[in-house]
Design an enzyme around this catalytic site. Structure first.
Site, PDB file in Angstrom:
ATOM      1  CE  LYS A   1      48.251  -5.222  37.659  1.00  0.00           C
ATOM      2  NZ  LYS A   1      48.713  -4.050  36.907  1.00  0.00           N
TER       3      LYS A   1
ATOM      4  CB  SER B   1      49.903  -5.149  33.183  1.00  0.00           C
ATOM      5  OG  SER B   1      49.782  -4.190  34.223  1.00  0.00           O
TER       6      SER B   1
ATOM      7  CB  SER C   1      48.775  -1.273  33.395  1.00  0.00           C
ATOM      8  OG  SER C   1      49.693  -1.916  32.568  1.00  0.00           O
TER       9      SER C   1
HETATM   10  N1  GLN Z   1      51.765  -1.642  28.540  1.00  0.00           N
HETATM   11  C1  GLN Z   1      52.835  -0.927  29.164  1.00  0.00           C
HETATM   12  C2  GLN Z   1      54.039  -1.822  29.302  1.00  0.00           C
HETATM   13  O1  GLN Z   1      54.031  -2.857  28.768  1.00  0.00           O
HETATM   14  C3  GLN Z   1      52.378  -0.396  30.463  1.00  0.00           C
HETATM   15  C4  GLN Z   1      52.324  -1.384  31.551  1.00  0.00           C
HETATM   16  C5  GLN Z   1      51.814  -0.820  32.824  1.00  0.00           C
HETATM   17  O2  GLN Z   1      51.217   0.257  32.850  1.00  0.00           O
HETATM   18  N2  GLN Z   1      52.048  -1.523  33.906  1.00  0.00           N
HETATM   19  O3  GLN Z   1      55.001  -1.482  29.914  1.00  0.00           O
END
Ligand code: GLN
Length: 484
Positions: A76, A151, A175
């Site tokens: 990532k 994400s 995410s």
């Molecule tokens: N979808 C969540 C957010 O928008 C979590 C993002 C994440 O886990 N990095 O904050």
């Protein structure tokens, strides 16, 4: 070849059925062929990968074997890698070459992996659909009109599409688990503090945790063992000894007591509910007992998360000022203008929204009403988990309220987007480990089963997941590609 598991590939490499260079080339070719459509990688590290693979091949020839000798992986693009571009999905870091390795990158490197490239992600890990990336959205490999989740959407997609046998991810509010669910792969977010956050670009430091995507729970256990452990460079990393998760995962399954929170099933989509019930039936017939439990405050999770995470992000992202590193706007005449223009142009819309929410929640006069209250709710959620784990070994539910949604469907409705994390944020707020594994389909799109454990109970999670995968085949279904 491309759908072989890490466990299988390890054996292929050691037995010299294939060389690491051959394997690396195989995946690079697949990325070149399929990724122009999927967009799961921001950059490829082809030359670096081939050189590493050559090095590992010569080690294998001399019988020097490391835990992950020659295994290709997708990283990532939130993990800093020395002398390699690390963008975090943002224009702000579009040209940022990291001067050092993150601990995760270093540990994986020591274990012998071959990094194929850096995967696409929501900008600064803020999003649930991968549509906030400066480098464009990622397409779900099961149906390109749908999102892969976020994400870590690029990482989940790369594994689901057979562009890498495993990948890294980070999970602040879901995410890893939500994209794993939407792409039909396995993804584990360990206990907060299990894996060092050093060199992992910060979003919300009290919630962020690194983890892994793979085809199977067994593979997750192998990789998790390698990235876990105390790190002097991260004061929040835990000194608790790291077990050999692989041994724990594959050892004889001990009967377990599973808790199912009623709140997770309340108003749930009919198909998701029946697929989940079927998964539970299977476990009930196979050495698990089931108990209905309550996590009353879990419904407040998203509201608390959407105060705590932006508050921390507003502080963490203040370092991008156009001066020390990252994007700098030109044609400015004053220092104020430099800050303002660099940040206005360097950050995307969602990141700016979070910074504004966070700054507001932390400001004098609002702090008590928002930030302090959110922290209290966080504590209540954590206590509820502690109580629940006195009665059950693991807590199960669907990972996401539904299968993947269409690209663009929620981009203009941030609240609807935030609600895709309704089942995942609580584990981050409480700091407990959780995993998503495939449990079935809705209209040909994958659905994930979430397994939540008590602090440092990763072994139990992996053991149950592995047990489930021995008696079901959901994790073996892969999206079909037209080999044009
Ligand atoms: N979808 C969540 C957010 O928008 C979590 C993002 C994440 O886990 N990095 O904050």
């Amino acid at each position: 070849m491309h759908n072989r598991t890490v466990t299988e590939l390890k054996e292929d490499l050691i037995k010299k059925n294939i060389s690491s260079v051959e394997l690396t080339n195989h995946f690079i070719e697949r990325i070149k062929k399929f990724d122009p459509k999927l967009n799961s990688f921001i950059s490829l590290t082809e030359e670096y990968a081939i050189n590493q693979a050559k090095k590992i091949d010569s080690e294998i020839a001399k019988n020097k074997i490391r835990p992950l000798s020659g295994i290709p992986i997708a990283q990532k693009d939130i993990f800093c890698m020395k002398n390699i571009k690390t963008t975090c999905g943002s224009r702000m870091l579009e040209n940022f070459i990291s001067p050092y390795d993150s601990t995760v990158a270093e540990k994986l490197n020591d274990a012998g992996v071959i990094v194929l490239g850096k995967t696409n992600m929501d900008e600064f890990a803020m999003g649930s659909s991968n549509e906030t990336s400066y480098f464009g959205s990622v397409k779900n490999p099961w149906d390109n009109d749908y999102v892969p989740g976020g994400s870590s959407g690029g990482s989940a997609t790369s594994v689901a599409a057979g562009l890498a046998p495993c990948s890294t991810g980070t999970d602040t509010g879901g995410s890893i688990r939500q994209p794993a669910s939407l792409c039909g792969v396995c993804g584990i977010k360990p206990t907060y503090g299990r894996v060092s956050r050093f060199g992992m670009i910060a979003f919300a430091s009290s919630l962020d945790q690194a983890g892994i995507f793979t085809h199977t729970a067994e593979d997750c256990s192998i990789l998790l063992t390698q990235i876990s452990g105390f790190d002097v460079k991260d004061s929040t990393s835990s000194k608790i000894e790291v077990p050999d998760y692989h041994t724990e995962c594959v050892k004889k399954f001990e009967p377990m007591k599973i808790g199912i929170p009623e709140e997770f099933l309340d108003g749930l989509d009919d198909t998701v509910k029946s697929v989940f019930s079927e998964a539970i039936n299977i476990l009930e017939k196979n050495n698990c007992s089931v108990k209905k439990i309550n996590l009353k405050n879990s419904k407040l999770g998203v509201s608390a998360y959407q105060v705590v995470a932006p508050a921390e992000c507003s502080s963490n992202l203040s370092r991008y000022d156009g001066i020390r590193f990252g994007y700098r706007s030109d044609n400015v005449s004053t220092i104020d203008e430099l800050y303002k223009k660099s940040r206005s142009q360097g950050f995307g819309k969602e990141v700016k929204r979070r910074i504004l929410i966070g700054t507001y929640a932390l400001s004098a006069g609002y702090y008590d009403a928002y930030y302090l209250k959110a922290q209290k709710i966080r504590q209540l959620i954590a206590s509820e988990f502690t109580e629940a784990f006195k009665e059950v070994d693991l807590i199960l539910g669907p990972t996401a309220p539904d299968s993947a949604f269409k690209l663009g469907e929620k981009t203009n409705d941030p609240i609807a987007m935030y609600l895709s994390d309704v089942f995942t944020v609580s584990a981050n707020l409480a700091g407990v480990p959780a995993m998503s594994i495939p449990m079935g389909f809705k209209n040909n799109l994958p659905l994930g089963l979430q397994i939540i454990g008590n602090h440092f109970d990763e072994s139990k999670i992996l053991s149950l997941a592995h047990h489930f995968q021995k008696i079901t085949d959901w994790h073996k279904s892969k999206p079909v590609f037209n080999e044009e």
